[in-house]
Scaffold this active site. Structure first.
Site, PDB file in Angstrom:
ATOM      1  N   GLY A   8     -10.941   1.225   5.622  1.00  0.00           N
ATOM      2  CA  GLY A   8     -11.798   1.317   4.428  1.00  0.00           C
ATOM      3  C   GLY A   8     -12.852   0.220   4.411  1.00  0.00           C
ATOM      4  N   VAL A  60      -6.574   7.497   6.437  1.00  0.00           N
ATOM      5  CA  VAL A  60      -5.370   6.731   6.796  1.00  0.00           C
ATOM      6  C   VAL A  60      -4.079   7.482   6.459  1.00  0.00           C
ATOM      7  CG1 VAL A  60      -6.437   4.440   6.745  1.00  0.00           C
ATOM      8  CG2 VAL A  60      -5.425   5.387   4.643  1.00  0.00           C
ATOM      9  N   ASN A  86      -6.765  -2.355   4.211  1.00  0.00           N
ATOM     10  CA  ASN A  86      -7.532  -2.528   2.972  1.00  0.00           C
ATOM     11  C   ASN A  86      -7.758  -1.206   2.233  1.00  0.00           C
ATOM     12  OD1 ASN A  86      -9.848  -3.763   1.223  1.00  0.00           O
ATOM     13  ND2 ASN A  86     -10.821  -2.081   2.347  1.00  0.00           N
ATOM     14  N   SER A 139      -2.366  -5.752  -4.993  1.00  0.00           N
ATOM     15  CA  SER A 139      -3.131  -5.928  -6.237  1.00  0.00           C
ATOM     16  C   SER A 139      -2.266  -6.749  -7.194  1.00  0.00           C
ATOM     17  CB  SER A 139      -3.412  -4.560  -6.864  1.00  0.00           C
ATOM     18  OG  SER A 139      -3.722  -4.697  -8.241  1.00  0.00           O
ATOM     19  N   TYR A 152      -0.527   3.336  -9.609  1.00  0.00           N
ATOM     20  CA  TYR A 152      -1.197   2.348  -8.753  1.00  0.00           C
ATOM     21  C   TYR A 152      -0.349   1.069  -8.672  1.00  0.00           C
ATOM     22  CZ  TYR A 152      -5.055  -0.717  -7.166  1.00  0.00           C
ATOM     23  OH  TYR A 152      -5.855  -1.608  -6.475  1.00  0.00           O
ATOM     24  N   LYS A 156       1.200  -0.451  -5.251  1.00  0.00           N
ATOM     25  CA  LYS A 156       0.854  -1.797  -4.779  1.00  0.00           C
ATOM     26  C   LYS A 156       2.093  -2.704  -4.738  1.00  0.00           C
ATOM     27  CE  LYS A 156      -3.511  -1.190  -3.868  1.00  0.00           C
ATOM     28  NZ  LYS A 156      -4.018  -1.313  -2.497  1.00  0.00           N
TER      29      LYS A 156
HETATM   30  P1  NAP Z   1     -13.646   0.740  -3.199  1.00  0.00           P
HETATM   31  O1  NAP Z   1     -14.956   0.046  -3.311  1.00  0.00           O
HETATM   32  O2  NAP Z   1     -13.353   1.926  -4.044  1.00  0.00           O
HETATM   33  O3  NAP Z   1     -13.406   1.089  -1.668  1.00  0.00           O
HETATM   34  C1  NAP Z   1     -12.246   1.755  -1.261  1.00  0.00           C
HETATM   35  C2  NAP Z   1     -12.255   1.821   0.244  1.00  0.00           C
HETATM   36  O4  NAP Z   1     -11.063   2.483   0.664  1.00  0.00           O
HETATM   37  C3  NAP Z   1     -13.445   2.609   0.768  1.00  0.00           C
HETATM   38  O5  NAP Z   1     -13.981   1.945   1.885  1.00  0.00           O
HETATM   39  C4  NAP Z   1     -12.814   3.936   1.173  1.00  0.00           C
HETATM   40  O6  NAP Z   1     -13.414   4.539   2.310  1.00  0.00           O
HETATM   41  C5  NAP Z   1     -11.416   3.500   1.577  1.00  0.00           C
HETATM   42  N1  NAP Z   1     -10.497   4.628   1.521  1.00  0.00           N
HETATM   43  C6  NAP Z   1     -10.051   5.288   0.427  1.00  0.00           C
HETATM   44  N2  NAP Z   1      -9.246   6.291   0.794  1.00  0.00           N
HETATM   45  C7  NAP Z   1      -9.185   6.253   2.166  1.00  0.00           C
HETATM   46  C8  NAP Z   1      -8.523   7.027   3.125  1.00  0.00           C
HETATM   47  N3  NAP Z   1      -7.736   8.055   2.773  1.00  0.00           N
HETATM   48  N4  NAP Z   1      -8.678   6.711   4.434  1.00  0.00           N
HETATM   49  C9  NAP Z   1      -9.466   5.668   4.805  1.00  0.00           C
HETATM   50  N5  NAP Z   1     -10.142   4.914   3.931  1.00  0.00           N
HETATM   51  C10 NAP Z   1      -9.993   5.206   2.620  1.00  0.00           C
HETATM   52  O7  NAP Z   1     -12.470  -0.269  -3.524  1.00  0.00           O
HETATM   53  P2  NAP Z   1     -12.261  -1.819  -3.211  1.00  0.00           P
HETATM   54  O8  NAP Z   1     -12.306  -2.517  -4.498  1.00  0.00           O
HETATM   55  O9  NAP Z   1     -13.124  -2.266  -2.104  1.00  0.00           O
HETATM   56  O10 NAP Z   1     -10.731  -1.760  -2.758  1.00  0.00           O
HETATM   57  C11 NAP Z   1     -10.275  -2.176  -1.498  1.00  0.00           C
HETATM   58  C12 NAP Z   1      -8.780  -2.464  -1.605  1.00  0.00           C
HETATM   59  O11 NAP Z   1      -8.573  -3.520  -2.545  1.00  0.00           O
HETATM   60  C13 NAP Z   1      -7.954  -1.286  -2.118  1.00  0.00           C
HETATM   61  O12 NAP Z   1      -6.713  -1.255  -1.447  1.00  0.00           O
HETATM   62  C14 NAP Z   1      -7.751  -1.615  -3.583  1.00  0.00           C
HETATM   63  O13 NAP Z   1      -6.613  -0.999  -4.100  1.00  0.00           O
HETATM   64  C15 NAP Z   1      -7.616  -3.110  -3.501  1.00  0.00           C
HETATM   65  N6  NAP Z   1      -7.870  -3.810  -4.755  1.00  0.00           N
HETATM   66  C16 NAP Z   1      -9.080  -3.734  -5.382  1.00  0.00           C
HETATM   67  C17 NAP Z   1      -9.272  -4.409  -6.575  1.00  0.00           C
HETATM   68  C18 NAP Z   1     -10.558  -4.371  -7.339  1.00  0.00           C
HETATM   69  O14 NAP Z   1     -10.600  -4.846  -8.488  1.00  0.00           O
HETATM   70  N7  NAP Z   1     -11.645  -3.861  -6.775  1.00  0.00           N
HETATM   71  C19 NAP Z   1      -8.228  -5.166  -7.123  1.00  0.00           C
HETATM   72  C20 NAP Z   1      -7.021  -5.221  -6.461  1.00  0.00           C
HETATM   73  C21 NAP Z   1      -6.854  -4.557  -5.277  1.00  0.00           C
HETATM   74  P3  NAP Z   1     -14.457   5.783   2.215  1.00  0.00           P
HETATM   75  O15 NAP Z   1     -15.452   5.429   1.166  1.00  0.00           O
HETATM   76  O16 NAP Z   1     -15.014   5.845   3.602  1.00  0.00           O
HETATM   77  O17 NAP Z   1     -13.642   7.014   1.888  1.00  0.00           O
END
Ligand code: NAP
Length: 243
Positions: A8, A60, A86, A139, A152, A156
């Site tokens: 991701g 994934v 990620n 998370s 979620y 996590k």
């Molecule tokens: P985001 O901007 O929504 O990006 C999500 C990423 O995950 C994208 O690159 C997407 O790829 C990829 N993804 C989703 N489903 C997928 C799949 N089936 N196979 C491969 N790739 C997939 O979110 P983010 O904030 O960067 O989140 C990244 C990680 O951090 C996640 O695990 C999220 O749960 C965690 N997190 C985020 C936050 C927050 O506040 N933002 C807080 C805690 C944890 P495509 O676009 O190419 O589909």
């Protein structure tokens, strides 16, 4: 040259991690699922900065696609030194009673089984070399639970349990497994939040702001570096002091 595979990585936190590893001289394998244009753009950007990089499409949650992706990365760059799990999805906030079964399953398919698929695919080469670092993105909701974020939070929390158990299993093979629990980070995942929502949330954050994707990327880099060689099975909160 060392190699990192980041799932991701075309957007958000994954993209910041890719930029960080590229700037530190790693060959960077960028996994994406839907964001092909963003992945191509990032590849171009990193190559212009002198990095070795390739983009690889795989959902994934699809174990066969993941296994082919890992074979491809290995044939292009050699063995993978660091895996950053990620990729993840969240659901719109809502009461657990209202979450459809298909949504519950999809969150676990991506956030838990997707992460396990990628890990399973890289373990044999890491065990053979008796070295490797696996870094999972959990998370804060997996640590403390979030109301209206039950599925979620559960997924996590599973990532944290998996990290701790696998760290014990792989320690004797010289492989570390750690995870990061980010707080509210400024990415598309939170694009639905209004400024008022964000201000309310930040009242509970001692540092008083949302995190930046780079805040998480720096912590991932630390766990991947030699500075964290004696750390395994740990959860590192990157949350502005929230929990
Ligand atoms: P985001 O901007 O929504 O990006 C999500 C990423 O995950 C994208 O690159 C997407 O790829 C990829 N993804 C989703 N489903 C997928 C799949 N089936 N196979 C491969 N790739 C997939 O979110 P983010 O904030 O960067 O989140 C990244 C990680 O951090 C996640 O695990 C999220 O749960 C965690 N997190 C985020 C936050 C927050 O506040 N933002 C807080 C805690 C944890 P495509 O676009 O190419 O589909």
């Amino acid at each position: 040259m060392k190699t990192v595979l980041i799932t991701g990585a075309a957007r958000g936190i994954g993209r910041a991690i890719a930029r960080k590893f590229a700037s530190e001289g790693y060959a960077v394998a960028i996994n994406y699922n839907k964001s092909k244009d963003e992945a191509e753009q990032l590849k171009k950007e990193l190559i212009e900065k002198g990095a070795k990089t390739e983009i690889l499409c795989a959902d994934v949650a699809d174990a066969d696609a993941v296994s082919k992706m890992v074979e491809n990365v290995t044939s292009i760059f050699g063995d993978i030194d660091v895996l950053v799990n990620n990729a993840g999805i969240a659901l719109p906030q809502g009461l657990f009673s209202d979450v459809p079964e298909c949504d519950m399953k999809r969150v676990f398919d991506v956030d838990v089984f997707g992460l396990m698929n990628c890990t399973k695919a890289v373990i044999p080469q890491m065990v053979r070399r008796k070295s490797g670092k696996i870094i999972n993105i959990s998370s804060i909701w997996g640590v403390c639970g979030g109301s209206c974020e039950t599925v979620y939070s559960a997924a996590k929390a599973a990532v944290i349990g998996f990290t701790k158990a696998l760290a014990k299993e792989l320690g004797p093979s010289g492989i570390t497994v750690n995870c990061i629990a980010p707080g509210l980070i400024d990415t598309d995942m939170n694009g639905h939040l209004s400024e008022d929502d964000i201000d309310d949330f930040c009242q509970d954050v001692p540092l008083g702001r949302m995190g930046k994707p780079e805040d998480v990327a720096n912590a991932v880099w630390f766990l991947a570096s030699n500075s964290a060689d004696y750390m395994t099975g740990q959860v590192l909160n990157v949350d502005g002091g929230m929990i």
